[in-house]
Design an enzyme around this catalytic site. Sequence first.
Site, mmCIF file in Angstrom:
data_model
loop_
_atom_site.group_PDB
_atom_site.id
_atom_site.type_symbol
_atom_site.label_atom_id
_atom_site.label_comp_id
_atom_site.label_asym_id
_atom_site.label_seq_id
_atom_site.Cartn_x
_atom_site.Cartn_y
_atom_site.Cartn_z
ATOM 1 N N LYS A 1 -13.427 -0.519 5.050
ATOM 2 C CA LYS A 1 -13.892 -1.380 3.953
ATOM 3 C C LYS A 1 -15.008 -2.312 4.413
ATOM 4 C CE LYS A 1 -9.932 0.095 2.422
ATOM 5 N NZ LYS A 1 -9.492 0.840 1.277
ATOM 6 N N TRP B 1 0.878 -1.179 0.000
ATOM 7 C CA TRP B 1 0.000 0.000 0.000
ATOM 8 C C TRP B 1 0.909 1.221 0.000
ATOM 9 C CZ3 TRP B 1 -1.822 2.772 4.859
ATOM 10 C CH2 TRP B 1 -2.825 3.696 4.570
ATOM 11 N N ASP C 1 -1.099 -5.133 9.532
ATOM 12 C CA ASP C 1 -2.025 -4.152 8.990
ATOM 13 C C ASP C 1 -3.252 -4.921 8.498
ATOM 14 O OD1 ASP C 1 -3.376 -2.175 7.722
ATOM 15 O OD2 ASP C 1 -1.773 -1.625 6.336
HETATM 16 N N1 PLP Z 1 -3.696 -0.507 5.010
HETATM 17 C C1 PLP Z 1 -3.965 -0.952 3.789
HETATM 18 C C2 PLP Z 1 -3.196 -2.110 3.266
HETATM 19 C C3 PLP Z 1 -4.951 -0.343 3.019
HETATM 20 O O1 PLP Z 1 -5.211 -0.803 1.803
HETATM 21 C C4 PLP Z 1 -5.662 0.755 3.559
HETATM 22 C C5 PLP Z 1 -6.656 1.450 2.741
HETATM 23 O O2 PLP Z 1 -6.684 1.439 1.551
HETATM 24 C C6 PLP Z 1 -5.349 1.160 4.857
HETATM 25 C C7 PLP Z 1 -4.364 0.506 5.552
HETATM 26 C C8 PLP Z 1 -6.000 2.271 5.615
HETATM 27 O O3 PLP Z 1 -7.203 2.718 5.260
HETATM 28 P P1 PLP Z 1 -8.059 3.626 6.237
HETATM 29 O O4 PLP Z 1 -7.147 4.614 6.860
HETATM 30 O O5 PLP Z 1 -9.050 4.252 5.328
HETATM 31 O O6 PLP Z 1 -8.672 2.710 7.233
#
Ligand code: PLP
Length: 402
Positions: free
Chosen positions: A250, A132, A214
Site C-alpha cells: 500500500k 482482514w 500486522d
Molecule cells: N494485513 C492486512 C490487515 C491487510 O489489509 C493486508 C492487505 O490488504 C495484508 C495484511 C497483506 O497484504 P499484502 O500481502 O498484499 O502485503
Amino acid sequence: ASRFGVVQQGPPIEVFALNKAFLDDTFENKVNLGVGAYRTEEGKPWVLPVVRQVERDMAANETLNHEYLPVLGLDSFSAAATKMLLGSNVAIDEGRAFGIQTLSGTGALRVGAEFLARQLGYKTFYFSQPTWENHRLLFLNAGFNDPREYRYWDQNKRGLDFDGMIADLKNAPENSVIILHACAHNPTGSDPTQEQWKEIANVMKEKKLFPFLDCAYQGFASGDLEKDAWASRFFVEQGFELFVAQSFAKNFGLYNERVGNLTVVMSSKEAIAPVKSQLTLLVRGMYSNPPNHGGRIVSTVLNDPKLFEEWKTCIKTMADRILLMRDSLRNKLLELKTPGTWDHITQQIGMFSYTGLTTKQVEHLVNVYHIYLLKSGRINMCGLTTKNVEYVAKAIHDAVTK
Ligand code: PLP
C-alpha cells in the site's frame, strides 16, 4: 472418472469476486469501493513517481542481473525495512532484531505463523472481530488449529469495544498468538489510543501472550511513518519478543510485486543464528527465495535520503486525498440529512471506513447503484473522487431511508 472428482467446490473469495463483478459491469457510473488499493482523483491506480524513477534507473543499470536472491532476501532491504519500523530502537542497538524479505505482508504472516507452529508448537491464535478476512485461513494453513476471536468492534458505538477486547485477552491461554493491527485497522479504521495500547500490552505481558503485529498500512493512518509505528515500537520498548509483518503493497503502491518484511525481535541475540537457520529452511521448502524487483525498489528508496523524502511526500499525497474524501462524504451525508450519525467516517483512519451499513443496504447499493463494497459495509475511501462522492452519498441516503 477423474481422480479429482472428489474435490469439492470452495467458496469464492469475496474481495476478488467483487472486483470481478465490478469489472464485468458495463454501467457507466459504476463505483468500486471494494478492493484495498489506492486510487487517484481520476479513479486510476497510481505508480508513485519515485517508484517510476527508480524503475527507470534500474532498467538502465547494466550491472543489475537476474541472479537469485539469498533465501532470506536482500539484506539492504530487510535492514532498512526493520529500521523504518522500529526506528532508533534498543532492540536494533543490542543486535537482537532482524528482518527477512517475504512475499508481501501475507508472506510475512505466513512464514512467521508457520515458524511459531513448527518451532514453538503454538496452536492457538486470536484475531480481532472483525479482521482482514485472510488472517484465519492463513494461520490455519500455517499449522495453527485453534482459531479464536477477541472482541474489537462495537456496532452501537461505531468504535472500539475496548472492554470486550481486554476481557477476551485476559481469558487467553498462555502462549496464544495475538494478531494485532499495528495501525489503520482493517476493516474498521479504528485503532486503540496510546493509553489503550498500554493496557493491552500490560495484559499481554501478564498473561504471557505472543504479539504478532500486522503492519500493512504504515504511513496510511496519519500520513506520518513515525507516528504509525508507535504501537510496534512501544511493544518492543516494553521488552516483548514479537513478530511484525510489514507490507510495502500500500505505502509504495507495489501490490503485485509482493514486497514484505518479517521483523523478528528477540530478548537475546544468541537466538538469532538458530532462528535464522530455521527460517531459511522453512522458506527454502516453501518458495526458495523472494523476487528481486520490488525489494530492490524499496531498498533503493529507503537507503537514499533524497528518494526517501520524495517517497514521504507521495505517502502524504495519498493520505491527504483520503482525508479529503472522508470530509466530503460526511459533509454530503449531513447536507442530505441522512438519518444516523456519520462522524465515524472522519474519525476512522487509514484506507477504509466501516460504514455501519447493513447487508441489505449494501445489496441495495450494489444492485441498484452499481456501487461495489464488501458485505460488512467496509468501503475503500480511495474509491471516492470529487466526481462520484455525491452520487455515492445520495445512494447511501436512499439505501438508509428506503
Ligand atoms: N494485513 C492486512 C490487515 C491487510 O489489509 C493486508 C492487505 O490488504 C495484508 C495484511 C497483506 O497484504 P499484502 O500481502 O498484499 O502485503
